[in-house]
Design a protein around this motif. Structure first.
Motif, PDB file in Angstrom:
ATOM      1  N   VAL A  18      -3.967   9.159   8.066  1.00  0.00           N
ATOM      2  CA  VAL A  18      -3.122   8.304   7.225  1.00  0.00           C
ATOM      3  C   VAL A  18      -3.869   7.909   5.957  1.00  0.00           C
ATOM      4  O   VAL A  18      -3.302   7.915   4.857  1.00  0.00           O
ATOM      5  CB  VAL A  18      -2.657   7.062   8.017  1.00  0.00           C
ATOM      6  N   LEU A  19      -5.148   7.570   6.097  1.00  0.00           N
ATOM      7  CA  LEU A  19      -5.974   7.250   4.926  1.00  0.00           C
ATOM      8  C   LEU A  19      -6.070   8.445   3.993  1.00  0.00           C
ATOM      9  O   LEU A  19      -5.963   8.308   2.769  1.00  0.00           O
ATOM     10  CB  LEU A  19      -7.377   6.832   5.355  1.00  0.00           C
ATOM     11  N   GLY A  22      -2.875   8.775   2.069  1.00  0.00           N
ATOM     12  CA  GLY A  22      -2.746   7.721   1.068  1.00  0.00           C
ATOM     13  C   GLY A  22      -3.620   7.970  -0.149  1.00  0.00           C
ATOM     14  O   GLY A  22      -3.159   7.877  -1.299  1.00  0.00           O
ATOM     15  N   TYR A  23      -4.885   8.290   0.094  1.00  0.00           N
ATOM     16  CA  TYR A  23      -5.789   8.563  -1.022  1.00  0.00           C
ATOM     17  C   TYR A  23      -5.378   9.835  -1.770  1.00  0.00           C
ATOM     18  O   TYR A  23      -5.508   9.917  -2.990  1.00  0.00           O
ATOM     19  CB  TYR A  23      -7.232   8.695  -0.536  1.00  0.00           C
ATOM     20  N   ALA A  26      -2.486   8.989  -3.998  1.00  0.00           N
ATOM     21  CA  ALA A  26      -2.990   8.254  -5.163  1.00  0.00           C
ATOM     22  C   ALA A  26      -3.673   9.208  -6.144  1.00  0.00           C
ATOM     23  O   ALA A  26      -3.512   9.073  -7.362  1.00  0.00           O
ATOM     24  CB  ALA A  26      -3.957   7.160  -4.715  1.00  0.00           C
ATOM     25  N   SER A  43     -10.441   9.195  -6.257  1.00  0.00           N
ATOM     26  CA  SER A  43      -9.525   9.023  -5.135  1.00  0.00           C
ATOM     27  C   SER A  43      -9.568  10.239  -4.206  1.00  0.00           C
ATOM     28  O   SER A  43      -9.520  10.093  -2.982  1.00  0.00           O
ATOM     29  CB  SER A  43      -8.102   8.797  -5.653  1.00  0.00           C
ATOM     30  N   LEU A  84      -7.006  -1.787  -1.487  1.00  0.00           N
ATOM     31  CA  LEU A  84      -7.594  -0.774  -0.607  1.00  0.00           C
ATOM     32  C   LEU A  84      -8.729  -1.368   0.217  1.00  0.00           C
ATOM     33  O   LEU A  84      -8.835  -1.123   1.425  1.00  0.00           O
ATOM     34  CB  LEU A  84      -8.112   0.400  -1.435  1.00  0.00           C
ATOM     35  N   THR A  87      -7.278  -3.571   2.870  1.00  0.00           N
ATOM     36  CA  THR A  87      -6.723  -2.752   3.955  1.00  0.00           C
ATOM     37  C   THR A  87      -7.824  -2.288   4.899  1.00  0.00           C
ATOM     38  O   THR A  87      -7.665  -2.348   6.121  1.00  0.00           O
ATOM     39  CB  THR A  87      -5.986  -1.531   3.374  1.00  0.00           C
TER      40      THR A  87
END
Length: 127
Positions: A18-19, A22-23, A26, A43, A84, A87
Motif C-alpha cells: 500500500v505504501l 501511494g508513493y 505521488a 517519491s 506522510l 501516517t
C-alpha cells in the motif's frame, strides 16, 4: 534469509504494498507536473524503499546538500512530508502494540525521517 522473510511479511501485513502504491502515485503526479520532477524522483526512491525496507537504510548523500535542496525539502514538508510522516508514526505505533508487529513498527519509524525530508538522501544496503 531473515531479511527476506521480514520483507515478504512486510509487503503482505506491514503495509508495504500500500505504501509503495501511494508513493508511486505521488511520484507519477509529481512527474506530470514538470516543475516537481525532483519530488517525483524522491517519491519513487521512497516507494522502492517502502516496498522492501529490511536490509537497507536511508542516509544523507555524500557531499551534503545545497541551499536549493533545503528549500525544496521545506516545500516538501509543507505539501506532503508532514502527513506522510504522521501516517508512518501512527502505523508504527499501531503495529508496535503487538509483539509480532514490532519489527514492522520499527520499519515505519525508520521511514519517518525519509518521508519528512527526502531530498538529499539515498537508500543504501546494510551489507
Amino acid at each position: 534469509m531473515i531479511r527476506f522473510v521480514l520483507n515478504v511479511l512486510w509487503v503482505i501485513f506491514g503495509g508495504g504494498f500500500v505504501l509503495f502504491l501511494g508513493y508511486a502515485l505521488a511520484a507519477l503526479i509529481c512527474l506530470v507536473l514538470v516543475v516537481t520532477i525532483p519530488f517525483a524522483i524522491a517519491s519513487w526512491r521512497l516507494a522502492v524503499y517502502s516496498l522492501w525496507p529490511f536490509g537497507r537504510t536511508v542516509q544523507a548523500k555524500p557531499g551534503g546538500s545545497g541551499v536549493v535542496t533545503g528549500l525544496a525539502n521545506v516545500l516538501w514538508v509543507v505539501l506532503a512530508g508532514w502527513w506522510l510522516a504522521l501516517t508512518h508514526i501512527s502505523a508504527g505505533i499501531t503495529l508496535c502494540v503487538t509483539i509480532i508487529g514490532i519489527p514492522f513498527g520499527i520499519a515505519h519509524f525508520k521511514l519517518v525521517p525519509a518521508a519528512f525530508w527526502p531530498l538529499g538522501r539515498e537508500v543504501v544496503d546494510l551489507d
